[in-house]
Design an enzyme around this catalytic site. Structure first.
Site, PDB file in Angstrom:
ATOM      1  N   HIS A 148       9.788 130.956  97.009  1.00  0.00           N
ATOM      2  CA  HIS A 148      10.770 131.725  97.771  1.00  0.00           C
ATOM      3  C   HIS A 148      12.208 131.388  97.349  1.00  0.00           C
ATOM      4  O   HIS A 148      12.873 132.211  96.747  1.00  0.00           O
ATOM      5  CB  HIS A 148      10.596 131.552  99.279  1.00  0.00           C
ATOM      6  CG  HIS A 148       9.237 131.893  99.783  1.00  0.00           C
ATOM      7  ND1 HIS A 148       8.667 133.127  99.578  1.00  0.00           N
ATOM      8  CD2 HIS A 148       8.321 131.157 100.485  1.00  0.00           C
ATOM      9  CE1 HIS A 148       7.463 133.153 100.124  1.00  0.00           C
ATOM     10  NE2 HIS A 148       7.222 131.966 100.666  1.00  0.00           N
ATOM     11  N   ASP A 151       1.364 135.879  98.307  1.00  0.00           N
ATOM     12  CA  ASP A 151       1.623 135.076  99.497  1.00  0.00           C
ATOM     13  C   ASP A 151       0.695 135.409 100.667  1.00  0.00           C
ATOM     14  O   ASP A 151      -0.462 135.036 100.678  1.00  0.00           O
ATOM     15  CB  ASP A 151       3.092 135.231  99.882  1.00  0.00           C
ATOM     16  CG  ASP A 151       3.564 134.175 100.868  1.00  0.00           C
ATOM     17  OD1 ASP A 151       2.728 133.421 101.379  1.00  0.00           O
ATOM     18  OD2 ASP A 151       4.770 134.096 101.138  1.00  0.00           O
TER      19      ASP A 151
END
Length: 453
Positions: free
Chosen positions: A271, A322
């Site tokens: 991220h 994810d």
């Protein structure tokens, strides 16, 4: 006699080439690549453009069970943190058998979307009561079995998750199935080493986040002998995480990491959404991979990574799915670019020397994904795995284009159904858009989800 594939056009490291013969051995390793070749006897003939398969550098397999079920506005301040409460409820119910069934079907869908390998960021370790199973690697082995059954390559990243907040705070009840000490974690790594010793498999180190481990625990793990393994960590995903880290240490998460740990090209920073200019520079210089998951980051309202600035400093990127609200190379790369367009209010933001956005994004993500998984993949070249994606050469959008315009059509005007065939390690796992196990796996997935959701 080596196995072989004959491609009418293929994306090679040096560029697009026609009439390409790709040969590989029984382990699925490419032994020869010849452009301008004649078809070889026994070679499989591809029916469209051939690309290197994309590595998926970030997955939480079990979260696929709740994908699409958290889109109800019950809280006007809804965020990652309220979503996490729902996720913890799911975690409190899953059995090892259900985890395997969920992961198996997930990995099949990944293959159909153009991914040929996955980095599984695996932190669901223990029983429903939080106590270790008789086999501490029970859950990890379920994930490995799911990958084997689906036919996808895997880098297993067992996660060290020791605390519930910065500074070694006690974990919450919802985190009880995740928790290990550094010593328990290294023992788990030792147990899993043999399971991950084979073609298409790799074992890596993984820290859930800076709020879940202490510096001493990071040093204990990184000081162990296996210093060539990839290392992954969630970092600076949400603004609250940044604020909490500042309150605890006086430093932002990425700043704190670089101040205290020798970050290098083994690392993948997942991220890194809230990275400031000095942090962008530090990441790029260290040659760590920025692991970007645009569909999940958008779904959770995390924010936008400064990708334009990072690539301007020659930073390395890769993509992951994810939480699995999407299982599509197309969507991750499309929304990586579109997020930057919305942020900067300009078109065509992420490109390289040849100015082609789709070509640059695909090649950059191949490179970063292969680096993050620590495997020889992401390119059609000798010594790399024969991981191939064949697009539908009969699709009207692809009928009259060549070179990087093939990628432009697929990534910015196409869908998953343009993926015709997928090879992993020399074996066809998807043909004509279908996986041989998808019906049975889908039934098992549906039963698992019905039982826990």
């Amino acid at each position: 006699m080596p196995k072989a594939v004959f491609a009418p056009i293929a994306m090679l490291p040096e560029g697009w080439a026609e009439q390409v013969l790709i040969e590989f051995d029984d382990d699925g390793t490419v032994t020869s690549v010849k452009a301008g070749a004649k078809p070889a006897a026994g070679a499989d003939h591809c029916r469209g453009p051939v690309l290197p398969g994309m590595p998926n550098l970030h997955s939480h397999a079990f979260q696929r069970a709740m994908a699409g079920l958290a889109e109800v506005a019950l809280n006007p301040e809804d965020s990652f943190w309220t979503w996490r409460d729902l996720m913890y409820r799911l975690v409190g119910r899953l059995t090892p058998e259900q985890v395997e069934d969920i992961a198996r079907y997930l990995y099949i869908d990944m293959l159909k979307g153009g991914y040929t390998a996955v980095a599984e960021f695996h932190y669901l370790h223990h029983g429903l009561d939080g106590k270790p199973y008789a086999d501490p690697a029970e859950m990890s082995r379920r994930v490995l079995s799911a990958a084997d059954r689906a036919g996808i390559g895997i880098t297993l990243l067992p996660v060290l998750y020791a605390h519930g907040g910065f500074g070694g705070k006690a974990p919450t009840d919802g985190q009880r199935r995740f928790i290990n000490s550094a010593e328990q974690y290294l023992k788990l790594q030792e147990i899993l080493a043999k399971d991950c010793d084979g073609p298409g498999k790799r074992l890596g180190f993984c820290f859930h986040s800076l709020r879940a481990v202490t510096l001493d625990e990071i040093k204990t793990v990184m000081g162990s002998a296996q210093d060539d393994r990839p290392v992954h960590v969630h970092i600076a995903e949400q603004q609250k995480e940044v604020d909490d880290c500042l309150a605890w240490s006086g430093r932002r998460p990425i700043q704190w990491l670089y101040d205290n740990v020798a970050v290098d090209d083994r690392w993948c920073l997942i991220h890194a959404t809230h990275a400031e200019a000095d942090e962008v520079t530090a990441m790029a210089k260290s040659r760590a991979v920025a692991g970007l998951c645009p569909t999940t980051e958008a779904n959770l309202g995390d924010g936008l990574f400064p990708a334009v600035e990072f690539l301007a400093e020659d930073g390395i990127i890769g993509i992951g799915s994810d939480s699995h609200v999407s299982l599509s190379v197309v969507e991750e790369l499309r929304w990586l670019e579109y997020g930057q367009r919305l942020k900067h209010e300009r078109r065509n933001r992420l490109y390289g020397a040849n100015k082609h956005v789709a070509g640059h994004l695909y090649r950059a993500s191949l490179q970063g994904g292969a680096q993050a998984l620590g495997q020889k993949m992401g390119a059609i070249k000798v010594g790399h795995r024969a991981d191939l994606v064949v697009l539908d050469g009969q699709h009207p959008l692809l009928a009259h284009v060549s070179g990087d315009d093939i990628l432009g059509r697929w990534l910015f005007a196409g869908l998953n159904r343009m993926v015709k065939d997928v090879m992993v390690g020399g074996d066809w796992v998807v043909q004509d858009g279908r996986h041989g196990d998808e019906i049975e796996a889908g039934r098992a997935f549906a039963a698992a989800v019905k039982a826990v959701v």
